[in-house]
Design an enzyme around this catalytic site. Structure first.
Site, PDB file in Angstrom:
ATOM      1  N   HIS A 127     -33.138 -51.584  -9.624  1.00 25.90           N
ATOM      2  CA  HIS A 127     -32.526 -52.146 -10.797  1.00 25.90           C
ATOM      3  C   HIS A 127     -31.084 -52.413 -11.815  1.00 25.90           C
ATOM      4  CE1 HIS A 127     -34.828 -52.805 -14.991  1.00 25.90           C
ATOM      5  NE2 HIS A 127     -33.617 -51.805 -15.346  1.00 25.90           N
ATOM      6  N   GLU A 128     -30.457 -50.973 -11.311  1.00 27.45           N
ATOM      7  CA  GLU A 128     -29.422 -50.305 -12.207  1.00 27.45           C
ATOM      8  C   GLU A 128     -28.525 -51.701 -11.610  1.00 27.45           C
ATOM      9  OE1 GLU A 128     -29.475 -49.289 -14.779  1.00 27.45           O
ATOM     10  OE2 GLU A 128     -31.713 -48.347 -15.035  1.00 27.45           O
ATOM     11  N   HIS A 131     -28.574 -55.161 -13.526  1.00 27.19           N
ATOM     12  CA  HIS A 131     -27.559 -54.968 -14.669  1.00 27.19           C
ATOM     13  C   HIS A 131     -26.178 -55.629 -14.496  1.00 27.19           C
ATOM     14  CE1 HIS A 131     -30.881 -53.881 -17.423  1.00 27.19           C
ATOM     15  NE2 HIS A 131     -31.284 -52.870 -17.011  1.00 27.19           N
ATOM     16  N   GLU A 189     -34.170 -57.467 -19.746  1.00 27.64           N
ATOM     17  CA  GLU A 189     -34.247 -55.677 -18.251  1.00 27.64           C
ATOM     18  C   GLU A 189     -35.204 -56.499 -16.978  1.00 27.64           C
ATOM     19  OE1 GLU A 189     -34.898 -52.712 -17.468  1.00 27.64           O
ATOM     20  OE2 GLU A 189     -33.759 -52.710 -19.540  1.00 27.64           O
TER      21      GLU A 189
HETATM   22 ZN   LIG Z   1     -32.634 -51.278 -17.359  1.00 29.97          ZN
END
Ligand SMILES: [Zn+2]
Length: 267
Positions: A127-128, A131, A189
């Site tokens: 997830h990170e 980004h 997100e």
């Molecule tokens: Zn996030």
């Protein structure tokens, strides 16, 4: 004299405006159109400087088990992405993690204590990195800051409690460290979720555990200080629903990775 030069000036002006407009239209890895105006190199420099500042301000964990597991999982995922990535485990009890432009990853011991298995930590790291791959910091900087501020903000990354420093840390998603919470938008997100779950699957981690992670997060957020990873945009219920919808595609990638022998054993 002037009237003769004027059209040339106008023409030069128009083409430079056109160049800026053209360079600011970008497409994210999931196909979303983005407004990107800051030079990537400058955002990467911001990330590198922020990471240096965090490393000198925060306690680094030398817990061998935590470091071994985190590095093993991060390596499996960054092999899919390419490039050299630095991974640091920080001694901090909040369940948080981040990745910065310039290929830096930070995981807090609080996150390691929270997750049930390697797959859940892979979902966090995926997830990170999502980004970073989708240039969310650049997108936010392009919306909120003038290009001319770029050089000043680089210097301010060594002064995280200054106004400009706080802006910079906030844009990078690590503002909570210095009293600024600046959650990513809902679209960003969701995008990080989708990119992350595909990355973990490609690395051979069962993507279904991403749902388990968010369920776990849901319990952990009760009464806790908000950090990037527990950002409330979107709600955990919406995330889980979106992930469930995306799961057939991620399972396809997971099965493919397994048939290629990708079966990481990190914990
Ligand atoms: Zn996030």
């Amino acid at each position: 004299m002037f009237p003769k030069l004027f059209p040339i000036v106008i023409k030069a002006f128009t083409s430079s405006v056109l160049a800026v407009v053209l360079s600011s239209c970008a497409t994210s890895p999931t196909g979303r159109s983005q407004f990107i105006m800051m030079p990537d190199n400058q955002i990467n420099q911001m990330g590198l400087q922020a990471f240096d500042t965090l490393k000198s301000d925060k306690k680094i964990s030398y817990n061998a088990q935590y470091n071994q597991a985190t590095t093993c999982i991060a390596n499996a995922i960054t092999q899919i992405v390419g490039g050299n990535w630095e991974v640091v485990v920080f001694e901090d009890k909040s369940p948080n993690a981040f990745a910065l432009p310039g290929n830096k990853i930070g995981v807090y011991t609080g996150m390691l204590q929270l997750v049930d298995n390697q797959e859940q930590l892979a979902a966090v790291i995926g997830h990170e990195i999502g980004h970073v791959l989708a240039k969310h910091s650049n997108e936010r900087a392009s919306q909120e800051m003038a290009v001319s501020q770029g050089l000043n903000i680089l210097q301010a990354m060594t002064m995280p409690t200054s106004a400009l420093g706080q802006l910079g840390f906030g844009l990078l998603g690590v503002g909570a460290e210095y009293g600024v919470l600046k959650p990513y938008g809902r679209a960003q997100e969701s995008e990080a979720d989708m990119i992350g779950v595909d990355l973990m699957a490609k690395a051979g981690f069962d993507p279904r555990q991403s749902i388990g992670l968010w369920q776990k997060m849901d319990q952990a957020t009760q009464g806790q200080q908000p950090v990037e990873f527990m950002s409330t945009h979107p709600s955990h219920a919406t995330r889980i629903q979106d992930l469930q919808q995306h799961m057939p595609q991620a399972m396809g990638l997971f099965q493919q990775a397994q048939s290629l022998g990708k079966q990481p054993r990190c914990i």
